[in-house]
Design an enzyme around this catalytic site. Structure first.
Site, PDB file in Angstrom:
ATOM      1  N   ALA A  53      80.797  63.011  40.584  1.00 15.79           N
ATOM      2  CA  ALA A  53      80.809  64.271  41.670  1.00 15.79           C
ATOM      3  C   ALA A  53      81.628  63.669  42.921  1.00 15.79           C
ATOM      4  O   ALA A  53      82.040  62.792  42.422  1.00 15.79           O
ATOM      5  CB  ALA A  53      79.017  63.911  42.018  1.00 15.79           C
TER       6      ALA A  53
ATOM      7  N   THR B 148      69.797  63.584  43.159  1.00 14.36           N
ATOM      8  CA  THR B 148      69.757  62.130  43.947  1.00 14.36           C
ATOM      9  C   THR B 148      68.680  62.964  44.441  1.00 14.36           C
ATOM     10  O   THR B 148      68.120  63.500  44.928  1.00 14.36           O
ATOM     11  CB  THR B 148      70.811  62.345  44.862  1.00 14.36           C
TER      12      THR B 148
ATOM     13  N   GLU C 256      69.239  62.341  47.485  1.00 14.91           N
ATOM     14  CA  GLU C 256      68.718  63.404  48.928  1.00 14.91           C
ATOM     15  C   GLU C 256      69.069  64.857  48.641  1.00 14.91           C
ATOM     16  O   GLU C 256      68.532  65.883  49.737  1.00 14.91           O
ATOM     17  CB  GLU C 256      70.845  63.839  49.062  1.00 14.91           C
TER      18      GLU C 256
ATOM     19  N   LYS D 290      73.723  69.571  44.786  1.00 13.42           N
ATOM     20  CA  LYS D 290      73.140  68.603  43.252  1.00 13.42           C
ATOM     21  C   LYS D 290      72.068  68.908  42.915  1.00 13.42           C
ATOM     22  O   LYS D 290      71.106  68.910  42.180  1.00 13.42           O
ATOM     23  CB  LYS D 290      72.773  66.922  44.256  1.00 13.42           C
TER      24      LYS D 290
ATOM     25  N   TYR E  19      76.740  68.298  50.200  1.00 14.16           N
ATOM     26  CA  TYR E  19      76.216  67.575  49.162  1.00 14.16           C
ATOM     27  C   TYR E  19      74.148  68.061  48.308  1.00 14.16           C
ATOM     28  O   TYR E  19      74.614  68.313  46.742  1.00 14.16           O
ATOM     29  CB  TYR E  19      76.165  66.207  49.309  1.00 14.16           C
TER      30      TYR E  19
HETATM   31  P1  NDP Z   1      81.156  57.161  43.314  1.00 19.08           P
HETATM   32  O1  NDP Z   1      81.882  58.377  44.318  1.00 19.08           O
HETATM   33  O2  NDP Z   1      81.357  55.510  42.901  1.00 19.08           O
HETATM   34  O3  NDP Z   1      82.163  57.957  41.977  1.00 19.08           O
HETATM   35  C1  NDP Z   1      82.005  59.156  41.103  1.00 19.08           C
HETATM   36  C2  NDP Z   1      82.849  59.454  40.178  1.00 19.08           C
HETATM   37  O4  NDP Z   1      82.799  60.900  40.022  1.00 19.08           O
HETATM   38  C3  NDP Z   1      83.955  58.912  39.921  1.00 19.08           C
HETATM   39  O5  NDP Z   1      84.934  58.281  39.101  1.00 19.08           O
HETATM   40  C4  NDP Z   1      84.920  60.020  40.640  1.00 19.08           C
HETATM   41  O6  NDP Z   1      86.578  60.109  40.201  1.00 19.08           O
HETATM   42  C5  NDP Z   1      84.642  61.622  39.607  1.00 19.08           C
HETATM   43  N1  NDP Z   1      84.695  62.563  40.111  1.00 19.08           N
HETATM   44  C6  NDP Z   1      85.164  62.492  41.362  1.00 19.08           C
HETATM   45  N2  NDP Z   1      85.537  64.387  41.162  1.00 19.08           N
HETATM   46  C7  NDP Z   1      85.618  64.442  40.374  1.00 19.08           C
HETATM   47  C8  NDP Z   1      86.622  65.919  39.491  1.00 19.08           C
HETATM   48  N3  NDP Z   1      86.308  66.724  39.762  1.00 19.08           N
HETATM   49  N4  NDP Z   1      86.255  65.425  37.847  1.00 19.08           N
HETATM   50  C9  NDP Z   1      86.264  64.575  37.112  1.00 19.08           C
HETATM   51  N5  NDP Z   1      85.729  63.104  37.773  1.00 19.08           N
HETATM   52  C10 NDP Z   1      85.642  63.096  39.547  1.00 19.08           C
HETATM   53  O7  NDP Z   1      80.073  57.708  43.018  1.00 19.08           O
HETATM   54  P2  NDP Z   1      78.617  56.770  42.222  1.00 19.08           P
HETATM   55  O8  NDP Z   1      79.023  55.868  41.083  1.00 19.08           O
HETATM   56  O9  NDP Z   1      77.583  56.277  43.777  1.00 19.08           O
HETATM   57  O10 NDP Z   1      77.786  57.559  41.493  1.00 19.08           O
HETATM   58  C11 NDP Z   1      77.204  58.318  40.387  1.00 19.08           C
HETATM   59  C12 NDP Z   1      76.815  59.967  40.512  1.00 19.08           C
HETATM   60  O11 NDP Z   1      75.410  59.645  41.087  1.00 19.08           O
HETATM   61  C13 NDP Z   1      77.351  60.490  41.620  1.00 19.08           C
HETATM   62  O12 NDP Z   1      77.002  62.086  40.573  1.00 19.08           O
HETATM   63  C14 NDP Z   1      76.373  60.423  42.695  1.00 19.08           C
HETATM   64  O13 NDP Z   1      75.769  61.365  43.406  1.00 19.08           O
HETATM   65  C15 NDP Z   1      75.034  60.456  41.808  1.00 19.08           C
HETATM   66  N6  NDP Z   1      74.126  59.314  42.800  1.00 19.08           N
HETATM   67  C16 NDP Z   1      74.673  58.316  43.303  1.00 19.08           C
HETATM   68  C17 NDP Z   1      73.631  57.615  44.291  1.00 19.08           C
HETATM   69  C18 NDP Z   1      73.894  56.258  44.730  1.00 19.08           C
HETATM   70  O14 NDP Z   1      73.206  56.007  46.075  1.00 19.08           O
HETATM   71  N7  NDP Z   1      74.894  55.748  44.050  1.00 19.08           N
HETATM   72  C19 NDP Z   1      72.588  57.838  44.613  1.00 19.08           C
HETATM   73  C20 NDP Z   1      71.883  59.362  43.846  1.00 19.08           C
HETATM   74  C21 NDP Z   1      72.604  59.612  42.944  1.00 19.08           C
HETATM   75  P3  NDP Z   1      87.802  59.388  40.843  1.00 19.08           P
HETATM   76  O15 NDP Z   1      87.893  57.771  40.077  1.00 19.08           O
HETATM   77  O16 NDP Z   1      88.997  59.783  40.774  1.00 19.08           O
HETATM   78  O17 NDP Z   1      87.588  59.374  42.298  1.00 19.08           O
HETATM   79  P1  GDP Z   2      73.476  58.675  52.159  1.00 19.12           P
HETATM   80  O1  GDP Z   2      72.387  58.328  52.099  1.00 19.12           O
HETATM   81  O2  GDP Z   2      73.892  59.331  51.033  1.00 19.12           O
HETATM   82  O3  GDP Z   2      73.895  59.498  52.227  1.00 19.12           O
HETATM   83  O4  GDP Z   2      74.164  57.087  51.702  1.00 19.12           O
HETATM   84  P2  GDP Z   2      75.438  57.032  53.596  1.00 19.12           P
HETATM   85  O5  GDP Z   2      75.049  55.383  53.503  1.00 19.12           O
HETATM   86  O6  GDP Z   2      76.640  57.320  53.906  1.00 19.12           O
HETATM   87  O7  GDP Z   2      74.254  56.682  54.653  1.00 19.12           O
HETATM   88  C1  GDP Z   2      73.318  56.113  54.704  1.00 19.12           C
HETATM   89  C2  GDP Z   2      72.562  56.201  56.235  1.00 19.12           C
HETATM   90  O8  GDP Z   2      73.651  55.969  57.374  1.00 19.12           O
HETATM   91  C3  GDP Z   2      72.888  57.602  56.399  1.00 19.12           C
HETATM   92  O9  GDP Z   2      71.314  58.301  57.291  1.00 19.12           O
HETATM   93  C4  GDP Z   2      73.522  58.156  57.864  1.00 19.12           C
HETATM   94  O10 GDP Z   2      73.935  58.708  58.684  1.00 19.12           O
HETATM   95  C5  GDP Z   2      73.378  56.553  58.004  1.00 19.12           C
HETATM   96  N1  GDP Z   2      74.978  55.545  58.744  1.00 19.12           N
HETATM   97  C6  GDP Z   2      74.923  55.389  59.802  1.00 19.12           C
HETATM   98  N2  GDP Z   2      75.955  54.661  60.201  1.00 19.12           N
HETATM   99  C7  GDP Z   2      77.010  54.904  59.638  1.00 19.12           C
HETATM  100  C8  GDP Z   2      78.137  54.887  59.090  1.00 19.12           C
HETATM  101  O11 GDP Z   2      78.792  54.633  59.916  1.00 19.12           O
HETATM  102  N3  GDP Z   2      78.315  55.254  57.931  1.00 19.12           N
HETATM  103  C9  GDP Z   2      77.537  56.330  56.620  1.00 19.12           C
HETATM  104  N4  GDP Z   2      78.339  56.646  55.556  1.00 19.12           N
HETATM  105  N5  GDP Z   2      76.620  55.996  57.590  1.00 19.12           N
HETATM  106  C10 GDP Z   2      76.242  55.595  58.306  1.00 19.12           C
END
Ligand code: NDP
Ligand code: GDP
Length: 327
Positions: free
Chosen positions: A84, A127, A129, A155, A151
């Site tokens: 994503a 998520t 979100e 989702k 986003y």
């Molecule tokens: P990351 O951003 O770390 O990883 C995203 C992955 O998606 C990467 O491997 C990226 O590849 C790949 N990607 C992006 N665009 C494309 C595309 N067009 N085609 C193929 N692959 C693509 O996310 P996380 O590991 O943190 O999260 C995993 C999933 O869970 C995501 O869908 C995220 O939205 C969801 N999620 C995450 C949460 C969190 O707190 N971490 C919470 C809830 C949901 P590349 O390395 O090339 O950029």
């Molecule tokens: P999200 O919950 O997926 O948006 O995860 P983030 O880690 O990007 O953000 C979590 C929360 O931290 C959000 O409410 C943001 O507005 C807040 N936040 C405050 N300062 C920052 C910053 O410098 N960077 C990011 N990424 N988030 C911030």
């Protein structure tokens, strides 16, 4: 031997999930998008020491034919759709791309499965979100959604398509509504990793200040390693379903930051300042999950405390800062 295909295998969760599945004896495949910076592909897999144990396939979530070809070649028992555009703030800069990759592409994967491999079990990375402007103090599978960013909207589409394909075509499709989860492999743009990365550098005298946005926002933060286990458990159930995965504790960005500075014996007030550029057009102020269904049906519970998570992230960032390694 079971076969798994992971989209987003180069991301935080993809790397931990690959490690988990390899440990369970799976043959693990990943879809990887082509990059001109080939040297950065697989950095997280390398960090975990598993880059040679997985098979990577050139494709893209937006390219249906690549998905069909890969699924037809790999014939996965389980497909985890983790790919994503996952950064909320960027979703306002790239709303259309986010819609394509994070939203419509879920249907690409579902369609590919429906066409060539309808028996494959499917996991969708949904998520918290999607709850956005929260409609209940604790958010569960029954809480109405109110996304607050492109986003979150994308989702939500992916979530409902997963439910719809389960109901329409009888696919074994489950949606995990995961609350924020972090780790040493979290992207540096997310607030937790931004903080631990900076705290390590400040401690080592490599930087002095840390600029943040809204420090009053609160999140229910868990450890990614615990959360990928919940993904796997969902696909082991006889019946597909949707589950909230969370710790049940919410903490402000300010408190997280304070904990991180205290972990290295420094005071947050001496280094942190507010920079309006990090505020968002619309904010998700509070997220707090109710994971009781996951506990009752999957036997899943978060194991890592926030305090343990902070220490693990800081230690990894201290090591990287000392070694001059970036991730
Ligand atoms: P990351 O951003 O770390 O990883 C995203 C992955 O998606 C990467 O491997 C990226 O590849 C790949 N990607 C992006 N665009 C494309 C595309 N067009 N085609 C193929 N692959 C693509 O996310 P996380 O590991 O943190 O999260 C995993 C999933 O869970 C995501 O869908 C995220 O939205 C969801 N999620 C995450 C949460 C969190 O707190 N971490 C919470 C809830 C949901 P590349 O390395 O090339 O950029
Ligand atoms: P999200 O919950 O997926 O948006 O995860 P983030 O880690 O990007 O953000 C979590 C929360 O931290 C959000 O409410 C943001 O507005 C807040 N936040 C405050 N300062 C920052 C910053 O410098 N960077 C990011 N990424 N988030 C911030």
């Amino acid at each position: 031997m079971k076969v798994a295909l992971i989209t987003g295998i180069t991301g935080q969760d993809g790397a931990y999930l690959a490690q988990l599945l390899l440990g369970k004896g799976y043959q693990v495949h990943g879809l990887v998008r082509r990059s001109a910076s080939a040297d950065v592909i697989g950095t997280r897999l390398k960090w975990l020491g598993i880059e040679n144990d997985v098979q990577l396939h050139d494709g893209n979530l937006t390219d249906l034919s690549s998905l069909i070809r890969i699924i037809d070649t790999v014939k996965p028992d389980e497909l985890y759709n983790l790919g994503a555009q996952s950064f909320v703030k960027s979703s306002w800069q790239q709303p259309l791309l986010t819609g394509q990759v994070t939203g419509i592409s879920v249907t690409n994967v579902l369609e590919a499965l429906r066409i060539v491999s309808p028996k494959t079990r499917f996991y969708q990375a949904s998520t918290s979100e999607m709850f956005g402007l929260i409609q209940a103090e604790r958010q569960s599978e029954k809480t109405p959604f109110y996304p607050r960013s492109p986003y979150g909207v994308a989702k939500l589409y992916g979530h409902w398509m997963t439910v719809n394909y389960r109901e329409s075509f009888n696919l074994h499709a489950s949606s995990g509504i995961l609350f924020n989860h972090e780790s040493p492999l979290r992207g540096i743009e997310f607030v937790t990793r931004k903080i631990t990365h900076s705290v390590a550098r400040i401690k080592l005298g490599l930087q002095d200040k840390l600029a943040l946005g809204n420090m009053d926002a609160t999140r229910d933060w868990g450890h990614a390693r615990d959360y990928v286990e919940a993904m796997w458990l969902m696909l082991q159930q006889e019946t597909p379903d949707d589950y909230v995965i969370a710790t049940g504790r919410t903490v402000s960005v300010r408190s997280f930051c304070k904990l991180a500075f205290e972990a290295v014996g420094l005071k947050m007030e001496d280094h942190v300042y507010i920079d309006p550029q990090f505020f968002r057009p619309a904010e998700v102020e509070v997220l707090l999950g109710d994971p009781s269904k996951a506990k009752a049906k999957l036997g899943w519970e978060a194991r890592t405390t926030l305090e343990q998570l902070v220490v693990e992230m800081i230690e990894a960032d201290m090591k990287r800062a000392k070694d001059g390694v970036t991730l």
